[in-house]
Design a protein around this motif. Structure first.
Motif, PDB file in Angstrom:
ATOM      1  N   LEU A 278       0.833  -1.207   0.000  1.00  0.00           N
ATOM      2  CA  LEU A 278       0.000   0.000   0.000  1.00  0.00           C
ATOM      3  C   LEU A 278       0.867   1.256   0.000  1.00  0.00           C
ATOM      4  O   LEU A 278       0.617   2.202  -0.754  1.00  0.00           O
ATOM      5  CB  LEU A 278      -0.937   0.018   1.217  1.00  0.00           C
ATOM      6  CG  LEU A 278      -2.231  -0.731   1.079  1.00  0.00           C
ATOM      7  CD1 LEU A 278      -2.927  -0.863   2.436  1.00  0.00           C
ATOM      8  CD2 LEU A 278      -3.155  -0.045   0.094  1.00  0.00           C
ATOM      9  N   PHE A 279       1.885   1.256   0.840  1.00  0.00           N
ATOM     10  CA  PHE A 279       2.788   2.407   0.909  1.00  0.00           C
ATOM     11  C   PHE A 279       3.448   2.648  -0.444  1.00  0.00           C
ATOM     12  O   PHE A 279       3.501   3.772  -0.936  1.00  0.00           O
ATOM     13  CB  PHE A 279       3.849   2.185   2.000  1.00  0.00           C
ATOM     14  CG  PHE A 279       4.843   3.301   2.095  1.00  0.00           C
ATOM     15  CD1 PHE A 279       4.497   4.495   2.712  1.00  0.00           C
ATOM     16  CD2 PHE A 279       6.110   3.163   1.569  1.00  0.00           C
ATOM     17  CE1 PHE A 279       5.412   5.541   2.790  1.00  0.00           C
ATOM     18  CE2 PHE A 279       7.031   4.193   1.648  1.00  0.00           C
ATOM     19  CZ  PHE A 279       6.681   5.384   2.259  1.00  0.00           C
ATOM     20  N   LYS A 280       3.932   1.579  -1.083  1.00  0.00           N
ATOM     21  CA  LYS A 280       4.593   1.708  -2.381  1.00  0.00           C
ATOM     22  C   LYS A 280       3.602   2.157  -3.450  1.00  0.00           C
ATOM     23  O   LYS A 280       3.922   3.014  -4.283  1.00  0.00           O
ATOM     24  CB  LYS A 280       5.247   0.389  -2.796  1.00  0.00           C
ATOM     25  CG  LYS A 280       6.006   0.492  -4.111  1.00  0.00           C
ATOM     26  CD  LYS A 280       6.690  -0.801  -4.477  1.00  0.00           C
ATOM     27  CE  LYS A 280       7.481  -0.733  -5.745  1.00  0.00           C
ATOM     28  NZ  LYS A 280       7.044   0.146  -6.794  1.00  0.00           N
ATOM     29  N   ALA A 281       2.397   1.621  -3.440  1.00  0.00           N
ATOM     30  CA  ALA A 281       1.388   2.005  -4.433  1.00  0.00           C
ATOM     31  C   ALA A 281       1.007   3.478  -4.283  1.00  0.00           C
ATOM     32  O   ALA A 281       0.834   4.183  -5.282  1.00  0.00           O
ATOM     33  CB  ALA A 281       0.153   1.115  -4.300  1.00  0.00           C
ATOM     34  N   GLU A 282       0.907   3.948  -3.047  1.00  0.00           N
ATOM     35  CA  GLU A 282       0.615   5.365  -2.808  1.00  0.00           C
ATOM     36  C   GLU A 282       1.755   6.240  -3.312  1.00  0.00           C
ATOM     37  O   GLU A 282       1.519   7.275  -3.949  1.00  0.00           O
ATOM     38  CB  GLU A 282       0.366   5.620  -1.322  1.00  0.00           C
ATOM     39  CG  GLU A 282      -0.928   5.038  -0.816  1.00  0.00           C
ATOM     40  CD  GLU A 282      -1.042   5.051   0.701  1.00  0.00           C
ATOM     41  OE1 GLU A 282      -0.032   5.348   1.380  1.00  0.00           O
ATOM     42  OE2 GLU A 282      -2.129   4.761   1.201  1.00  0.00           O
ATOM     43  N   LYS A 283       2.980   5.825  -3.054  1.00  0.00           N
ATOM     44  CA  LYS A 283       4.164   6.565  -3.508  1.00  0.00           C
ATOM     45  C   LYS A 283       4.226   6.582  -5.036  1.00  0.00           C
ATOM     46  O   LYS A 283       4.477   7.631  -5.643  1.00  0.00           O
ATOM     47  CB  LYS A 283       5.423   5.915  -2.923  1.00  0.00           C
ATOM     48  CG  LYS A 283       6.710   6.615  -3.262  1.00  0.00           C
ATOM     49  CD  LYS A 283       7.875   5.940  -2.521  1.00  0.00           C
ATOM     50  CE  LYS A 283       9.190   6.420  -3.048  1.00  0.00           C
ATOM     51  NZ  LYS A 283       9.806   5.535  -4.000  1.00  0.00           N
ATOM     52  N   ASP A 284       3.974   5.435  -5.657  1.00  0.00           N
ATOM     53  CA  ASP A 284       3.989   5.352  -7.119  1.00  0.00           C
ATOM     54  C   ASP A 284       2.910   6.242  -7.733  1.00  0.00           C
ATOM     55  O   ASP A 284       3.136   6.880  -8.764  1.00  0.00           O
ATOM     56  CB  ASP A 284       3.801   3.910  -7.582  1.00  0.00           C
ATOM     57  CG  ASP A 284       4.998   3.030  -7.260  1.00  0.00           C
ATOM     58  OD1 ASP A 284       6.073   3.567  -6.904  1.00  0.00           O
ATOM     59  OD2 ASP A 284       4.852   1.788  -7.353  1.00  0.00           O
ATOM     60  N   LEU A 285       1.734   6.293  -7.105  1.00  0.00           N
ATOM     61  CA  LEU A 285       0.657   7.143  -7.608  1.00  0.00           C
ATOM     62  C   LEU A 285       1.048   8.616  -7.507  1.00  0.00           C
ATOM     63  O   LEU A 285       0.822   9.386  -8.444  1.00  0.00           O
ATOM     64  CB  LEU A 285      -0.647   6.878  -6.849  1.00  0.00           C
ATOM     65  CG  LEU A 285      -1.838   7.757  -7.243  1.00  0.00           C
ATOM     66  CD1 LEU A 285      -2.141   7.670  -8.739  1.00  0.00           C
ATOM     67  CD2 LEU A 285      -3.063   7.378  -6.421  1.00  0.00           C
ATOM     68  N   ALA A 286       1.647   9.001  -6.400  1.00  0.00           N
ATOM     69  CA  ALA A 286       2.078  10.397  -6.248  1.00  0.00           C
ATOM     70  C   ALA A 286       3.105  10.763  -7.317  1.00  0.00           C
ATOM     71  O   ALA A 286       3.033  11.842  -7.921  1.00  0.00           O
ATOM     72  CB  ALA A 286       2.658  10.623  -4.851  1.00  0.00           C
ATOM     73  N   GLU A 287       4.040   9.862  -7.573  1.00  0.00           N
ATOM     74  CA  GLU A 287       5.053  10.116  -8.607  1.00  0.00           C
ATOM     75  C   GLU A 287       4.408  10.195  -9.990  1.00  0.00           C
ATOM     76  O   GLU A 287       4.788  11.048 -10.808  1.00  0.00           O
ATOM     77  CB  GLU A 287       6.127   9.033  -8.578  1.00  0.00           C
ATOM     78  CG  GLU A 287       7.025   9.107  -7.359  1.00  0.00           C
ATOM     79  CD  GLU A 287       7.963   7.921  -7.227  1.00  0.00           C
ATOM     80  OE1 GLU A 287       7.942   7.014  -8.100  1.00  0.00           O
ATOM     81  OE2 GLU A 287       8.723   7.898  -6.242  1.00  0.00           O
TER      82      GLU A 287
END
Length: 133
Positions: free
Chosen positions: A30-39
């Motif tokens: 979840l943390f990585k998916a949120e970070k990827d979405l922000a990028e």
């Protein structure tokens, strides 16, 4: 009985440790998916700004046809601008698709987290009754 794939799949029983590991994995995902979405959102905004700047530059280019009665039309001007900015438009559209894919991925991981949480709860309740973890 049908030939559905889920009817023949065998599952191993989960222990509380398995459940905790799954919850930790999905938390990281979840943390990585949120970070990827922000990028992806940042990349899309940047690509949009580049595209819009290229459109403005093409509009004010001295070679850009100026619409006038009996001469060039607005369609001629727009065609010139489109031709001059085709690469920037493609980069922008690809960035938008990547952002949408990142949103889809975040939704998928979020759905997985709910499934893992429900499974973890079913494992932890019997284990709590046995006094174990």
């Amino acid at each position: 009985m049908t030939d559905a794939p889920w009817e023949t799949v065998r599952y191993e029983s989960w222990t509380p440790v398995h459940a905790e590991n799954a919850l930790r994995w999905v938390g990281r995902a979840l943390f990585k998916a949120e970070k990827d979405l922000a990028e992806a959102r940042n990349a899309e905004v940047e690509a949009k700004h580049v595209f819009e700047a290229a459109r403005r530059e093409a509009f004010f280019d001295p070679r850009c046809p100026k619409p006038e009665r009996g001469g060039y039309t607005v369609a001629d001007r727009e065609a010139h601008i489109e031709k001059a900015t085709v690469e920037q438009r493609q980069v922008y559209e690809l960035a938008a698709v990547r952002r949408e894919a990142a949103q889809d991925h975040l939704r998928t991981v979020n759905s997985q987290s709910m499934v893992f949480a429900a499974l973890a709860k079913t494992v932890q309740v019997p284990a709590a009754g046995l006094g174990g973890r």
